[in-house]
Design a protein around this motif. Structure first.
Motif, PDB file in Angstrom:
ATOM      1  N   LEU A   1      14.388  24.203  30.057  1.00 18.22           N
ATOM      2  CA  LEU A   1      14.098  25.622  30.252  1.00 18.22           C
ATOM      3  C   LEU A   1      15.061  26.477  29.429  1.00 18.22           C
ATOM      4  CD1 LEU A   1      13.494  25.712  34.133  1.00 18.22           C
ATOM      5  CD2 LEU A   1      11.750  25.835  32.342  1.00 18.22           C
ATOM      6  N   ARG A   2      16.339  26.122  29.487  1.00 14.08           N
ATOM      7  CA  ARG A   2      17.341  26.879  28.719  1.00 14.08           C
ATOM      8  C   ARG A   2      17.096  26.748  27.225  1.00 14.08           C
ATOM      9  NH1 ARG A   2      20.850  24.759  32.819  1.00 14.08           N
ATOM     10  NH2 ARG A   2      21.451  23.045  31.440  1.00 14.08           N
ATOM     11  N   ARG A   3      16.747  25.551  26.784  1.00 17.94           N
ATOM     12  CA  ARG A   3      16.527  25.301  25.359  1.00 17.94           C
ATOM     13  C   ARG A   3      15.456  26.213  24.782  1.00 17.94           C
ATOM     14  NH1 ARG A   3      15.101  19.379  22.650  1.00 17.94           N
ATOM     15  NH2 ARG A   3      14.525  20.150  20.585  1.00 17.94           N
ATOM     16  N   PHE A   4      14.414  26.487  25.574  1.00 15.53           N
ATOM     17  CA  PHE A   4      13.301  27.293  25.069  1.00 15.53           C
ATOM     18  C   PHE A   4      13.303  28.723  25.619  1.00 15.53           C
ATOM     19  CE2 PHE A   4      11.992  22.920  24.413  1.00 15.53           C
ATOM     20  CZ  PHE A   4      11.500  22.966  23.118  1.00 15.53           C
ATOM     21  N   GLY A   5      14.356  29.070  26.345  1.00 15.90           N
ATOM     22  CA  GLY A   5      14.496  30.449  26.819  1.00 15.90           C
ATOM     23  C   GLY A   5      13.447  30.862  27.826  1.00 15.90           C
ATOM     24  N   TYR A   6      12.937  29.899  28.575  1.00 14.49           N
ATOM     25  CA  TYR A   6      11.918  30.184  29.587  1.00 14.49           C
ATOM     26  C   TYR A   6      12.576  30.025  30.953  1.00 14.49           C
ATOM     27  CZ  TYR A   6       7.329  30.094  31.903  1.00 14.49           C
ATOM     28  OH  TYR A   6       6.227  30.375  32.679  1.00 14.49           O
ATOM     29  N   THR A   7      12.450  31.027  31.809  1.00 17.41           N
ATOM     30  CA  THR A   7      13.220  31.051  33.042  1.00 17.41           C
ATOM     31  C   THR A   7      12.446  30.452  34.225  1.00 17.41           C
ATOM     32  OG1 THR A   7      12.427  33.233  33.737  1.00 17.41           O
ATOM     33  CG2 THR A   7      14.346  33.164  32.263  1.00 17.41           C
TER      34      THR A   7
ATOM     35  N   ASP B   1       4.563  32.613  24.679  1.00 18.82           N
ATOM     36  CA  ASP B   1       4.875  31.720  23.554  1.00 18.82           C
ATOM     37  C   ASP B   1       5.987  30.732  23.907  1.00 18.82           C
ATOM     38  OD1 ASP B   1       2.933  32.894  22.027  1.00 18.82           O
ATOM     39  OD2 ASP B   1       4.309  34.202  20.910  1.00 18.82           O
ATOM     40  N   ARG B   2       6.992  31.209  24.651  1.00 19.71           N
ATOM     41  CA  ARG B   2       8.100  30.321  25.006  1.00 19.71           C
ATOM     42  C   ARG B   2       7.637  29.202  25.922  1.00 19.71           C
ATOM     43  NH1 ARG B   2      10.870  33.496  28.047  1.00 19.71           N
ATOM     44  NH2 ARG B   2       9.731  35.413  27.616  1.00 19.71           N
ATOM     45  N   PHE B   3       6.716  29.526  26.822  1.00 18.56           N
ATOM     46  CA  PHE B   3       6.157  28.492  27.693  1.00 18.56           C
ATOM     47  C   PHE B   3       5.384  27.464  26.872  1.00 18.56           C
ATOM     48  CE2 PHE B   3       2.656  26.800  30.294  1.00 18.56           C
ATOM     49  CZ  PHE B   3       3.393  26.168  31.289  1.00 18.56           C
ATOM     50  N   CYS B   4       4.616  27.930  25.896  1.00 16.30           N
ATOM     51  CA  CYS B   4       3.839  27.019  25.051  1.00 16.30           C
ATOM     52  C   CYS B   4       4.750  26.083  24.259  1.00 16.30           C
ATOM     53  CB  CYS B   4       2.934  27.811  24.106  1.00 16.30           C
ATOM     54  SG  CYS B   4       1.568  28.644  24.943  1.00 16.30           S
ATOM     55  N   GLU B   5       5.851  26.636  23.734  1.00 18.50           N
ATOM     56  CA  GLU B   5       6.797  25.803  22.986  1.00 18.50           C
ATOM     57  C   GLU B   5       7.450  24.768  23.902  1.00 18.50           C
ATOM     58  OE1 GLU B   5       9.462  28.639  21.316  1.00 18.50           O
ATOM     59  OE2 GLU B   5       7.967  29.438  19.902  1.00 18.50           O
ATOM     60  N   LEU B   6       7.784  25.185  25.128  1.00 19.36           N
ATOM     61  CA  LEU B   6       8.346  24.264  26.119  1.00 19.36           C
ATOM     62  C   LEU B   6       7.353  23.152  26.439  1.00 19.36           C
ATOM     63  CD1 LEU B   6      10.364  23.468  28.422  1.00 19.36           C
ATOM     64  CD2 LEU B   6       9.151  25.127  29.865  1.00 19.36           C
ATOM     65  N   MET B   7       6.106  23.523  26.663  1.00 21.05           N
ATOM     66  CA  MET B   7       5.080  22.548  27.017  1.00 21.05           C
ATOM     67  C   MET B   7       4.776  21.596  25.858  1.00 21.05           C
ATOM     68  SD  MET B   7       3.990  22.642  30.163  1.00 21.05           S
ATOM     69  CE  MET B   7       2.287  22.103  30.220  1.00 21.05           C
ATOM     70  N   GLU B   8       4.804  22.101  24.655  1.00 17.98           N
ATOM     71  CA  GLU B   8       4.590  21.228  23.495  1.00 17.98           C
ATOM     72  C   GLU B   8       5.654  20.142  23.450  1.00 17.98           C
ATOM     73  OE1 GLU B   8       4.053  21.500  18.615  1.00 17.98           O
ATOM     74  OE2 GLU B   8       4.776  23.243  19.737  1.00 17.98           O
ATOM     75  N   PHE B   9       6.886  20.531  23.723  1.00 18.92           N
ATOM     76  CA  PHE B   9       8.002  19.584  23.761  1.00 18.92           C
ATOM     77  C   PHE B   9       7.813  18.553  24.881  1.00 18.92           C
ATOM     78  CE2 PHE B   9      12.175  18.483  25.581  1.00 18.92           C
ATOM     79  CZ  PHE B   9      12.773  17.884  24.486  1.00 18.92           C
ATOM     80  N   GLU B  10       7.429  19.032  26.063  1.00 21.08           N
ATOM     81  CA  GLU B  10       7.262  18.134  27.203  1.00 21.08           C
ATOM     82  C   GLU B  10       6.087  17.177  26.984  1.00 21.08           C
ATOM     83  OE1 GLU B  10       9.530  18.036  29.396  1.00 21.08           O
ATOM     84  OE2 GLU B  10      10.537  19.952  29.027  1.00 21.08           O
ATOM     85  N   CYS B  11       5.011  17.670  26.405  1.00 21.25           N
ATOM     86  CA  CYS B  11       3.852  16.812  26.132  1.00 21.25           C
ATOM     87  C   CYS B  11       4.204  15.735  25.113  1.00 21.25           C
ATOM     88  CB  CYS B  11       2.671  17.645  25.629  1.00 21.25           C
ATOM     89  SG  CYS B  11       1.844  18.596  26.921  1.00 21.25           S
ATOM     90  N   GLN B  12       4.988  16.100  24.115  1.00 21.26           N
ATOM     91  CA  GLN B  12       5.399  15.121  23.117  1.00 21.26           C
ATOM     92  C   GLN B  12       6.271  14.035  23.742  1.00 21.26           C
ATOM     93  OE1 GLN B  12       4.291  14.757  20.036  1.00 21.26           O
ATOM     94  NE2 GLN B  12       5.528  12.899  19.887  1.00 21.26           N
ATOM     95  N   ARG B  13       7.098  14.411  24.679  1.00 15.73           N
ATOM     96  CA  ARG B  13       7.926  13.424  25.390  1.00 15.73           C
ATOM     97  C   ARG B  13       7.030  12.451  26.165  1.00 15.73           C
ATOM     98  NH1 ARG B  13      12.167  16.227  28.811  1.00 15.73           N
ATOM     99  NH2 ARG B  13      13.666  15.738  27.164  1.00 15.73           N
TER     100      ARG B  13
END
Length: 296
Positions: free
Chosen positions: A184-190, A201-213
């Motif tokens: 959450l901190r990495r992508f600035g999403y609280t 957009d920050r949520f989408c970037e976070l989710m893209e990272f989590e999906c890739q994991r």
């Protein structure tokens, strides 16, 4: 079985749970299918103790009783007939009992924690809540290679991560956030944004990272399953493919898990199970000539 043993009321499966569970095991030989159904009932009941409407102290008390009764069943003296039946499955398929106890520790984590600081913490939860189930089922399916256990571990983590991503909104309503705080901190999403279902957009970037994991764990699992063990693990592979398609649905929905719950239709799940069943009838290594992104 003790003379005073009683049956407990096991939870009814909803239509969604039935399709998610029954389709992958449809083609197992009856003794193995019955064993998996018993194991699933244990897992479902354990999970429902944690998810039921009750205060945490009461749920924790019930979980401790359930754990104690399992240990008594392993000595042949539980008052629950169902747990005594479970032990007969454990003995028949030589399943290490510590997997069941680790699973219950995962349920305990759900009562004791509603936030995860790091992925290392979350990975431990995923192992206890899901990989343990894979390791238990592996003993029922049978295997030729010890490395197949790594398949069970990695697939379990992949499935649990996918489940977490799909159920972000549902879990948030219960006050649970499984996405690690470090992410959450990495992508600035609280946390506040997540709890209020804020899609940006920050949520989408976070989710893209989590999906890739999650994708990486599907890939790890695929690399660990030897060719001659694949027919034995058709049920697990079907489940893996169903959840991988679910992950793709999340990505194709641009990670919007807030507007509506992402799911697969039952006919699609049935098709996945049937395709794997048919592939088992094809010549050995035939799959090498068919390129597929699916993990099985």
């Amino acid at each position: 079985m003790p003379a005073h043993a009683v049956d407990i009321g096991l939870p009814e499966l909803t239509a969604t749970r039935k399709s998610n569970f029954l389709l992958p095991i449809l083609f197992l030989p009856p003794p193995k299918r019955e064993a998996i159904e018993t194991i699933y009932a244990f897992c479902r009941y354990s999970d429902d103790i944690v998810d039921e409407e009750a205060d945490v102290k009461e749920k924790y008390r019930r979980l401790l009783i359930w754990t104690s009764e399992l240990q008594l069943a392993l000595q042949g003296v539980s008052r629950y007939a169902f747990l005594n039946r479970l032990v007969s499955v454990i003995e028949k398929f030589h399943i290490p009992t510590h997997h069941f106890l680790d699973l219950l520790k995962g349920m305990e984590m759900d009562l004791m924690k509603n936030r995860y600081e790091s992925f290392e913490e979350l990975e431990q939860y995923c192992y206890r809540a899901a990989s343990t189930v894979g390791l238990i089922c592996a003993e029922v399916f049978g295997y030729h290679h010890e490395r197949t256990k790594e398949y069970a571990v990695n697939l379990g983590i992949a499935l649990q991560l996918t489940n977490i991503l799909r159920d972000i909104k549902t879990d948030a309503k219960k006050g649970r956030i499984y996405i690690p705080r470090e992410d959450l901190r990495r992508f600035g999403y609280t946390e506040e944004e997540l709890l209020s279902s804020t899609y940006n957009d920050r949520f989408c970037e976070l989710m893209e990272f989590e999906c890739q994991r999650a994708r990486e764990y599907f890939k790890k699992a695929k690399r660990c399953l030897a060719e001659d063990d694949k027919p034995l693990f058709t049920a697990a592979r079907a489940m893996g493919n169903i959840y991988y398609l679910l992950l793709l649905r999340i990505e194709r929905a641009h990670y919007d898990v807030f507007t509506k719950r992402i799911r697969l239709a039952s006919p699609v799940k049935f098709l996945v199970a049937m395709v794997l069943r048919l592939r088992n009838k094809l010549p050995k290594n035939f799959h090498r000539y068919i390129r597929t992104e699916l993990p099985a």
